[in-house]
Write a protein that holds these residues in place. Sequence first.
Motif, PDB file in Angstrom:
ATOM      1  N   ASP A 184       0.816  -1.215   0.000  1.00  0.00           N
ATOM      2  CA  ASP A 184       0.000   0.000   0.000  1.00  0.00           C
ATOM      3  C   ASP A 184       0.848   1.263   0.000  1.00  0.00           C
ATOM      4  OD1 ASP A 184      -2.496  -1.358   0.118  1.00  0.00           O
ATOM      5  OD2 ASP A 184      -2.180  -1.710   2.260  1.00  0.00           O
ATOM      6  N   ARG A 185       2.061   1.147   0.570  1.00  0.00           N
ATOM      7  CA  ARG A 185       2.930   2.323   0.701  1.00  0.00           C
ATOM      8  C   ARG A 185       4.312   1.999   0.139  1.00  0.00           C
ATOM      9  NH1 ARG A 185       0.411   1.642   5.501  1.00  0.00           N
ATOM     10  NH2 ARG A 185       2.310   0.852   6.473  1.00  0.00           N
ATOM     11  N   LEU A 186       4.734   2.843  -0.777  1.00  0.00           N
ATOM     12  CA  LEU A 186       5.972   2.585  -1.514  1.00  0.00           C
ATOM     13  C   LEU A 186       6.936   3.747  -1.364  1.00  0.00           C
ATOM     14  CD1 LEU A 186       6.979   0.330  -3.449  1.00  0.00           C
ATOM     15  CD2 LEU A 186       6.118   1.714  -5.335  1.00  0.00           C
ATOM     16  N   ALA A 187       8.155   3.449  -0.901  1.00  0.00           N
ATOM     17  CA  ALA A 187       9.219   4.457  -0.840  1.00  0.00           C
ATOM     18  C   ALA A 187      10.066   4.338  -2.102  1.00  0.00           C
ATOM     19  CB  ALA A 187      10.085   4.235   0.392  1.00  0.00           C
ATOM     20  N   VAL A 188      10.236   5.440  -2.821  1.00  0.00           N
ATOM     21  CA  VAL A 188      11.022   5.440  -4.055  1.00  0.00           C
ATOM     22  C   VAL A 188      12.246   6.322  -3.863  1.00  0.00           C
ATOM     23  CG1 VAL A 188      11.048   5.902  -6.527  1.00  0.00           C
ATOM     24  CG2 VAL A 188       8.959   5.050  -5.447  1.00  0.00           C
TER      25      VAL A 188
END
Length: 232
Positions: free
Chosen positions: A115-119
């Motif tokens: 649900d939560r993506l760090a790029v």
Amino acid sequence: VWLKGQIGNLNQAGSGHVYFTLKDGQASIQCVWFKNSQQHHLGTKPEALTTGLDVLCAGRIAVYPPRGNYQLIAEVVQDQGVGRLHLEFEALKKKLADLGWFDQARKRPLPEKIDRLAVITAPTGAAIRDFLRLSADRGWGGSIRIYPSLVQGEGASESIASALEQANLESWADLAVLIRGGGSLEDLWSFNTEEVAAAVFHSSIPILTGIGHQIDLTIADMVADVQAATPS
């Protein structure tokens, strides 16, 4: 003219012609070594050429009309040994392999639900634009938080490691993605340092890398939990 440099982007065509980039720390030039010029007794055999090899080339400068690019038409190519960066890459690769940092047994699968993506990437680069566009096109409805970093040049390794450490400190993301577009060994060198490898290895968040093109493979890719063929 005689030119000395390191071979990159090597392509040994089915026609027998050899195409490569000759480069040093300041410049690069496209080269072509035609089949009918490869029998010179002073030269190295075409099949002995590898990416990262230092060579001395004799030839003439010409223009490739369709693109208007200067190139070297090589007549003689002499092996001068493996380049410094290639040697450093292989040395670090061996060191980390011996430490078990590449072992599949320690790598984590991608989370089933993200649900939560760090790029972690350059916020103005082509890689992040492609990534965001494809995320939207494919209907992924999660949240993305960008952790800006340099991806090339002086200070880039520290910047990448710092951004990844910040993502871990915030502990917000289900998965961290480390991306950048393609480039030469020098362009991608920030991802071939022990500092970045350590940040990836010690990350509490699973790491997916998409660095360079399919033919590119960096130390960060080898340490990451999952490596994708391209940023997209």
